[in-house]
Design a protein around this motif. Structure first.
Motif, PDB file in Angstrom:
ATOM      1  N   UNK A 156     -10.477  18.320   8.727  1.00 46.57           N
ATOM      2  CA  UNK A 156     -11.746  17.873   9.300  1.00 46.57           C
ATOM      3  C   UNK A 156     -12.931  18.173   8.410  1.00 46.57           C
ATOM      4  N   UNK A 157     -12.961  19.382   7.820  1.00 42.85           N
ATOM      5  CA  UNK A 157     -14.140  19.803   7.066  1.00 42.85           C
ATOM      6  C   UNK A 157     -13.910  19.743   5.562  1.00 42.85           C
ATOM      7  N   UNK A 158     -12.719  19.429   5.141  1.00 39.37           N
ATOM      8  CA  UNK A 158     -12.445  19.331   3.699  1.00 39.37           C
ATOM      9  C   UNK A 158     -11.397  18.249   3.510  1.00 39.37           C
ATOM     10  N   UNK A 159     -10.795  18.231   2.367  1.00 43.89           N
ATOM     11  CA  UNK A 159      -9.854  17.144   2.055  1.00 43.89           C
ATOM     12  C   UNK A 159      -8.390  17.571   2.247  1.00 43.89           C
ATOM     13  N   UNK A 160      -8.161  18.595   3.083  1.00 44.83           N
ATOM     14  CA  UNK A 160      -6.795  19.103   3.205  1.00 44.83           C
ATOM     15  C   UNK A 160      -6.443  19.879   1.953  1.00 44.83           C
ATOM     16  N   UNK A 161      -5.155  20.137   1.752  1.00 45.66           N
ATOM     17  CA  UNK A 161      -4.810  20.773   0.487  1.00 45.66           C
ATOM     18  C   UNK A 161      -4.057  19.766  -0.385  1.00 45.66           C
ATOM     19  N   UNK A 162      -4.148  19.949  -1.711  1.00 43.43           N
ATOM     20  CA  UNK A 162      -3.576  18.940  -2.585  1.00 43.43           C
ATOM     21  C   UNK A 162      -2.064  18.826  -2.436  1.00 43.43           C
ATOM     22  N   UNK A 163      -1.565  17.623  -2.701  1.00 49.43           N
ATOM     23  CA  UNK A 163      -0.127  17.394  -2.624  1.00 49.43           C
ATOM     24  C   UNK A 163       0.616  18.363  -3.530  1.00 49.43           C
ATOM     25  N   UNK A 180       0.837  -1.197   0.000  1.00 47.16           N
ATOM     26  CA  UNK A 180       0.000   0.000   0.000  1.00 47.16           C
ATOM     27  C   UNK A 180       0.880   1.259   0.000  1.00 47.16           C
ATOM     28  N   UNK A 181       1.946   1.220   0.789  1.00 45.52           N
ATOM     29  CA  UNK A 181       2.868   2.361   0.878  1.00 45.52           C
ATOM     30  C   UNK A 181       3.498   2.671  -0.472  1.00 45.52           C
ATOM     31  N   UNK A 182       3.895   1.631  -1.209  1.00 49.54           N
ATOM     32  CA  UNK A 182       4.516   1.829  -2.527  1.00 49.54           C
ATOM     33  C   UNK A 182       3.534   2.498  -3.492  1.00 49.54           C
ATOM     34  N   UNK A 183       2.241   2.036  -3.432  1.00 54.27           N
ATOM     35  CA  UNK A 183       1.228   2.651  -4.317  1.00 54.27           C
ATOM     36  C   UNK A 183       1.049   4.124  -3.959  1.00 54.27           C
ATOM     37  N   UNK A 184       1.008   4.423  -2.651  1.00 50.38           N
ATOM     38  CA  UNK A 184       0.847   5.822  -2.219  1.00 50.38           C
ATOM     39  C   UNK A 184       2.034   6.660  -2.683  1.00 50.38           C
ATOM     40  N   UNK A 185       3.243   6.080  -2.644  1.00 52.60           N
ATOM     41  CA  UNK A 185       4.440   6.816  -3.092  1.00 52.60           C
ATOM     42  C   UNK A 185       4.352   7.082  -4.597  1.00 52.60           C
ATOM     43  N   UNK A 186       3.888   6.073  -5.363  1.00 51.93           N
ATOM     44  CA  UNK A 186       3.762   6.263  -6.818  1.00 51.93           C
ATOM     45  C   UNK A 186       2.859   7.452  -7.132  1.00 51.93           C
ATOM     46  N   UNK A 187       1.733   7.514  -6.431  1.00 55.73           N
ATOM     47  CA  UNK A 187       0.792   8.624  -6.682  1.00 55.73           C
ATOM     48  C   UNK A 187       1.425   9.943  -6.240  1.00 55.73           C
ATOM     49  N   UNK A 188       2.031   9.930  -5.047  1.00 56.02           N
ATOM     50  CA  UNK A 188       2.613  11.178  -4.514  1.00 56.02           C
ATOM     51  C   UNK A 188       3.699  11.709  -5.442  1.00 56.02           C
ATOM     52  N   UNK A 189       4.500  10.808  -6.010  1.00 58.63           N
ATOM     53  CA  UNK A 189       5.578  11.273  -6.898  1.00 58.63           C
ATOM     54  C   UNK A 189       5.017  12.012  -8.104  1.00 58.63           C
ATOM     55  N   UNK A 190       3.873  11.525  -8.567  1.00 61.07           N
ATOM     56  CA  UNK A 190       3.225  12.172  -9.712  1.00 61.07           C
ATOM     57  C   UNK A 190       2.610  13.515  -9.334  1.00 61.07           C
ATOM     58  N   UNK A 191       2.101  13.566  -8.095  1.00 58.11           N
ATOM     59  CA  UNK A 191       1.414  14.789  -7.660  1.00 58.11           C
ATOM     60  C   UNK A 191       2.381  15.853  -7.159  1.00 58.11           C
ATOM     61  N   UNK A 192       3.657  15.499  -6.991  1.00 52.92           N
ATOM     62  CA  UNK A 192       4.619  16.449  -6.423  1.00 52.92           C
ATOM     63  C   UNK A 192       5.779  16.677  -7.391  1.00 52.92           C
ATOM     64  N   UNK A 193       5.484  17.261  -8.553  1.00 49.42           N
ATOM     65  CA  UNK A 193       6.525  17.392  -9.569  1.00 49.42           C
ATOM     66  C   UNK A 193       7.689  18.267  -9.124  1.00 49.42           C
ATOM     67  N   UNK A 194       7.397  19.286  -8.300  1.00 48.19           N
ATOM     68  CA  UNK A 194       8.480  20.167  -7.843  1.00 48.19           C
ATOM     69  C   UNK A 194       9.498  19.403  -7.030  1.00 48.19           C
ATOM     70  N   UNK A 195       9.004  18.612  -6.093  1.00 46.54           N
ATOM     71  CA  UNK A 195       9.931  17.872  -5.231  1.00 46.54           C
ATOM     72  C   UNK A 195      10.701  16.816  -6.019  1.00 46.54           C
ATOM     73  N   UNK A 196      10.034  16.203  -7.003  1.00 42.28           N
ATOM     74  CA  UNK A 196      10.731  15.198  -7.812  1.00 42.28           C
ATOM     75  C   UNK A 196      11.850  15.852  -8.625  1.00 42.28           C
ATOM     76  N   UNK A 231       0.044  21.468  -4.138  1.00 45.45           N
ATOM     77  CA  UNK A 231       0.280  22.751  -3.459  1.00 45.45           C
ATOM     78  C   UNK A 231       1.434  22.617  -2.470  1.00 45.45           C
ATOM     79  N   UNK A 232       1.445  21.491  -1.735  1.00 50.98           N
ATOM     80  CA  UNK A 232       2.549  21.276  -0.780  1.00 50.98           C
ATOM     81  C   UNK A 232       3.873  21.161  -1.517  1.00 50.98           C
TER      82      UNK A 232
END
Ligand SMILES: NC(=O)c1ccc[n+]([C@@H]2O[C@H](COP(=O)([O-])OP(=O)(O)OC[C@H]3O[C@@H](n4cnc5c(N)ncnc54)[C@H](O)[C@@H]3O)[C@@H](O)[C@H]2O)c1
Length: 203
Positions: free
Chosen positions: A156-163, A17-33, A165-166
């Motif tokens: 709590x009231x929303x989905x946080x901010x997108x990866x 599960x962690x590997x799948x989450x990392x795959x998605x995060x890498x795509x959503x965080x182009x600046x950090x990559x 943006x971070x």
């Protein structure tokens, strides 16, 4: 001593599960990559000791907004959002002086900024309007609307901010740190605007 880090795997079944989450995060965080690609080998911040601070209160006053104390603001505001990360920002006597149906929530980490236990002990009634929204009736007859039980409201009231943006925010911070660390001569102690090229570097 061994070069290997000491660690203990609490639950190896989470690895897939962690590997799948990392795959998605890498795509959503182009600046950090991009940072990893550009600086992964050279490690330009190696050895740097970094402390960060955003001077929002300095900046707010300079932009012309009123900066005042909670004792004053509690009588005037309609919506209160605590953002300090510090304890006891909104406490009992503030609730008592707020307008009817003032909305109160917190976006700082930890649920220590708003004294919820005071509200629970001292309000005449607590009505749950819907998940994450509670309306307290005070002994004065006025009401306080509390969001997310004083926990992080954007989670709590929303989905946080997108990866994404971070990723932008962290990338800018790292670029700024590299600029300051590599060009210390250009930045005597003081407040500086960073060069625009830092913003544009990874585009
Ligand atoms: N919910 C989120 O998604 C999210 C995102 C980023 C940061 N945070 C959290 O938000 C909090 C603030 O982070 P930051 O990076 O803006 O920190 P920061 O240090 O830049 O800002 C905090 C501000 O609160 C002010 N402050 C502290 N105590 C105060 C008090 N008693 N009365 C009035 N002002 C007071 C400080 O002067 C400072 O200007 C932290 O807890 C951080 O972890 C949450």
């Amino acid at each position: 001593m061994s070069d290997k880090l000491n660690y203990k795997v609490a639950d190896i079944s989470l690895a897939d599960w962690g590997r799948k989450a990392i795959d998605i995060a890498e795509n959503e965080m182009p600046g950090l990559m991009k940072m990893k690609e550009m600086y992964g080998q050279s490690k330009p911040l190696k050895g740097a000791r970094i402390a960060g601070c955003l001077h929002m209160t300095l900046q707010t006053a300079m932009e012309g907004y009123e900066v005042t104390t909670m004792d004053e603001a509690s009588k005037e505001g309609n919506i209160f959002v605590t953002t300090t990360g510090c304890e006891d920002i909104i406490v009992g006597h503030h609730f008592e002086s707020m307008k009817d149906d003032a909305i109160v929530c917190n976006i700082g980490h930890f649920d220590c900024e708003i004294d919820i236990s005071w509200l629970n002990k001292n309000a005449a009634e607590k009505i749950n309007i819907k998940p994450q929204v509670d309306r307290y009736r005070m002994k004065s007859g006025r009401h306080i609307i509390l969001l997310a039980e004083g926990r992080l409201v954007n989670l709590g009231c929303a989905m946080g901010h997108p990866s994404f943006v971070m990723s932008n925010s962290f990338t800018n911070q790292v670029l700024a740190q590299i600029e300051l660390w590599k060009n210390t001569d250009k930045y005597p102690i003081g407040v500086h605007f960073l060069p625009k090229k830092v913003d544009l570097l990874y585009k």
